[in-house]
Design an enzyme around this catalytic site. Structure first.
Site, PDB file in Angstrom:
ATOM      1  N   ARG A 295       0.822  -1.204   0.000  1.00  0.00           N
ATOM      2  CA  ARG A 295       0.000   0.000   0.000  1.00  0.00           C
ATOM      3  C   ARG A 295       0.857   1.255   0.000  1.00  0.00           C
ATOM      4  NH1 ARG A 295      -4.811  -2.216   4.079  1.00  0.00           N
ATOM      5  NH2 ARG A 295      -6.023  -3.201   2.395  1.00  0.00           N
ATOM      6  N   TYR A 439      -6.458  -0.955  -6.706  1.00  0.00           N
ATOM      7  CA  TYR A 439      -5.888  -2.181  -6.138  1.00  0.00           C
ATOM      8  C   TYR A 439      -5.197  -1.932  -4.805  1.00  0.00           C
ATOM      9  CZ  TYR A 439      -1.548  -1.175  -8.963  1.00  0.00           C
ATOM     10  OH  TYR A 439      -0.444  -0.631  -9.565  1.00  0.00           O
ATOM     11  N   GLU A 440      -4.874  -3.045  -4.140  1.00  0.00           N
ATOM     12  CA  GLU A 440      -4.368  -3.038  -2.760  1.00  0.00           C
ATOM     13  C   GLU A 440      -5.354  -2.392  -1.792  1.00  0.00           C
ATOM     14  OE1 GLU A 440      -2.024  -4.873  -1.986  1.00  0.00           O
ATOM     15  OE2 GLU A 440      -1.408  -5.257  -4.034  1.00  0.00           O
ATOM     16  N   GLY A 441      -6.624  -2.551  -2.047  1.00  0.00           N
ATOM     17  CA  GLY A 441      -7.664  -1.938  -1.235  1.00  0.00           C
ATOM     18  C   GLY A 441      -8.059  -0.612  -1.835  1.00  0.00           C
TER      19      GLY A 441
END
Length: 594
Positions: A295, A439-441
């Site tokens: 992140r 992406y990655e949350g």
């Protein structure tokens, strides 16, 4: 195609003049990392990014990856570029020397990451995912797993992935179905399908090490029943050489809006052999170590693309002749003035610049605390740094990628119609940057993480790691006549942040929907205040060096700080008003009316 030159001057300013990077050598394990060693690393990284990676950016986007008979091929030139990258030691710079790494400080590595993302984000995805796998194994793997996989991941001979998402579950990993059945010899048979796996299959390395989330037969429901496994593409023999192909295969690659030279794969696991990483049912803990590192790196992707876009926009604005300045010709010897004279173009360029340089500074502060977290001898200091990093992770990820996308759009807008045309390269930055918000949350998830987990963590103690230094700085500097124009707007934003924090805590406790409704605005308010703090400090550092300003660097830094305080930081007022209005107007809306 626009050109790219690594912004080494500003990176050195952030590293040495803002963050006092020379102090890094006082941390245990960093004794050798003085400016005499760090500067050549940054210079060599710039050469690789400018001369090897950037020339492949447009061609890689146009060619993309190909998939045929289960084989994924990267675009022309990528294999050779990766070999150069690997042989130069760039896969190992932030890794543990015990496994062949160079052990560079995170504060230095984050600047190298930015250059890679600016030069060729698609290429950077491959070593980036490998580093994430390294982080998870280094932190949670057994000694045997570490000895088997880490040296090859560190030297880049092997690559890595993280395999979370399945067709029916993305954010809600508690729904995942991939199964892991014990075989009786310490290994497990994994079966299931994973999607959206970046760098899941490619031709750059001889092996790919997949970190896979799966369920054991006796696993409880939800995220508490998830375990993590290491599943190599090729099995590894006892002597470290490669054995037969494992039961993992690529079923397809996605056709995407951007990062087209990065292979985004569907991976099928058919009784694939894997080994448990960490404890049974504790896979989320290990995976979050990897995800949090990723992140932060995704935030740097937004910064890197914005920085490259800014360079292209400035060069074009200086060269493109259109019309005359509103107050009369500024370049009467030319047929028209360059568009850089026009107020709205200057607004776009200065907004772009303020975002880039502010985010670079905030990234360095966060990375510095990562170094403190892992290397400081005092456990209390390490804990405080860990709390700061945890607090700032969702902010860096969401703020940098939101502002990065806004900035790349501004860069394209400066070009006008030419920005919409492929050969100039500006529209690629927009397309490549868009995924970073997802992406990655997704950034909405980051905002929920901030208000739902990070704010109440440790009874709100983590907030002190940001609030206390900002409050102390404001108190010490607000009466300073030379700094007042920077510190006073920061003080107003900080008061708004404090009041909004109390509002979110109070209303969110009674009704979680209220916290959710405020989350995105609250994260932006927090992030802009953090940038305001960085800009006040940068202005202070630049004002102290005005007498040494032979190239106008410090003058430009001060002027950009002034623009940020005058034209960008006031956005905190609108965000504050939205937070204080509450969530009734959105939550009361009838579902059927949408």
């Amino acid at each position: 195609m626009v050109d790219y030159r690594a912004p080494l001057r500003d990176m050195r300013f952030v590293l040495y003049e803002l963050m006092d990077g020379a102090e890094l050598s006082k941390l245990p394990g960093y004794e050798d990392f003085t400016p005499d060693l760090i500067d050549p690393v940054l210079e060599e990284a710039a050469k690789v990014c400018e001369g090897v990676l950037h020339p492949l950016n447009r061609s890689g986007d146009e060619e993309g990856c190909t998939f045929e008979n289960g084989v994924v091929r990267t675009p022309n030139g990528f294999i050779e570029a990766y070999q150069t990258f690997r042989e130069g030691g760039w896969t190992s710079i932030a890794c543990d020397p015990a496994y062949g790494g160079q052990g560079l400080p995170k504060m230095v590595n984050v600047l190298v990451e930015e250059m890679i993302c600016s030069a060729n984000l698609s290429f950077g995805m491959y070593p980036g995912l490998s580093h994430g796998a390294y982080v998870a194994l280094h932190g949670h793997g057994s000694d045997e797993l570490k000895q088997t996989y880490l040296p090859k991941l560190v030297d880049g001979t092997w690559a890595g992935t993280m395999c979370l998402t399945e067709p029916h579950c993305g954010t809600d990993l508690g729904l995942l179905r991939t199964k892991a059945v014990p075989r009786g010899d310490g290994s497990y048979a994994l079966s299931g399908t994973k999607i959206f796996i970046s760098a899941g299959e490619h031709d750059l390395t001889e092996n790919i090490i997949h970190l896979v989330l799966a369920r054991l037969p006796d696993a409880p429901k939800g995220t508490k029943g998830i375990s993590l496994f290491v599943v190599p593409k090729f099995l590894v023999k006892d002597d470290g050489t490669l054995g037969p192909r494992n039961g993992v295969s690529c079923g397809a690659i996605e056709h995407k809006m951007g990062i087209k030279a990065s292979a985004t794969c569907v991976l099928n696991f058919d009784d694939a052999t894997g080994w448990l990483v960490g404890e049974p049912h504790k896979g989320m803990r290990a995976m979050f170590a990897m995800m949090n590192a990723e992140r932060l790196s995704v935030g740097i992707q937004g910064l890197g693309l914005a920085a490259a876009s800014y360079q292209g926009a400035v060069a074009y604005a200086r060269d493109r002749l259109q019309g005359r300045a509103l107050t009369g010709a500024k370049y009467p010897d030319k047929s028209a003035d360059p568009i850089i004279v026009h107020p709205d173009v200057r607004r776009m360029l200065l907004t772009h610049r303020a975002y880039v340089e502010g985010c670079r500074a905030l990234a360095a502060w966060t990375a510095n605390q990562l170094d403190v977290q892992t290397h400081h001898p005092d456990p209390v200091v390490r804990e405080e740094a860990e709390e700061f990093v945890a607090l700032m992770t969702p902010i860096v990820k969401a703020l940098f990628t939101d502002l990065g996308f806004d900035a790349t759009n501004l860069g394209m807008q400066v070009f006008g119609g030419h920005g919409y045309i492929r050969e100039h390269g500006m529209e690629q930055y927009v397309r490549d940057c868009r995924i970073a918000q997802i992406y990655e949350g997704t950034n909405g998830i980051q905002a929920l993480d901030l208000v739902g987990r990070k704010l109440p963590a440790n009874a709100g103690r983590s907030l002190r790691r940001f609030f206390h230094p900002v409050a102390a700085y404001i108190e010490a500097k607000i009466e300073d006549e030379t700094l007042g124009e920077f510190v006073q707007p920061l003080a107003k934003a900080f008061v708004r942040l404090q009041q909004a924090t109390a509002q979110v805590a109070r209303t969110g406790l009674a009704n979680p929907d209220e916290a959710g409704a405020a989350a995105t605005d609250y994260l932006r308010l927090f992030g802009l205040t953090a940038l305001g703090f960085m800009w006040a400090r940068m202005a202070e550092a630049a004002l102290a060096k005005q007498g040494e300003d032979s190239d106008g660097f410090y003058k430009a830094k001060i002027a950009t700080a002034r623009f940020f305080a005058d034209r960008v930081l006031p956005e905190t007022g609108a965000r504050f008003s939205a937070i204080m209005a509450g969530g009734k107007s959105m939550m009361a809306f009838d579902d059927a009316a949408f």
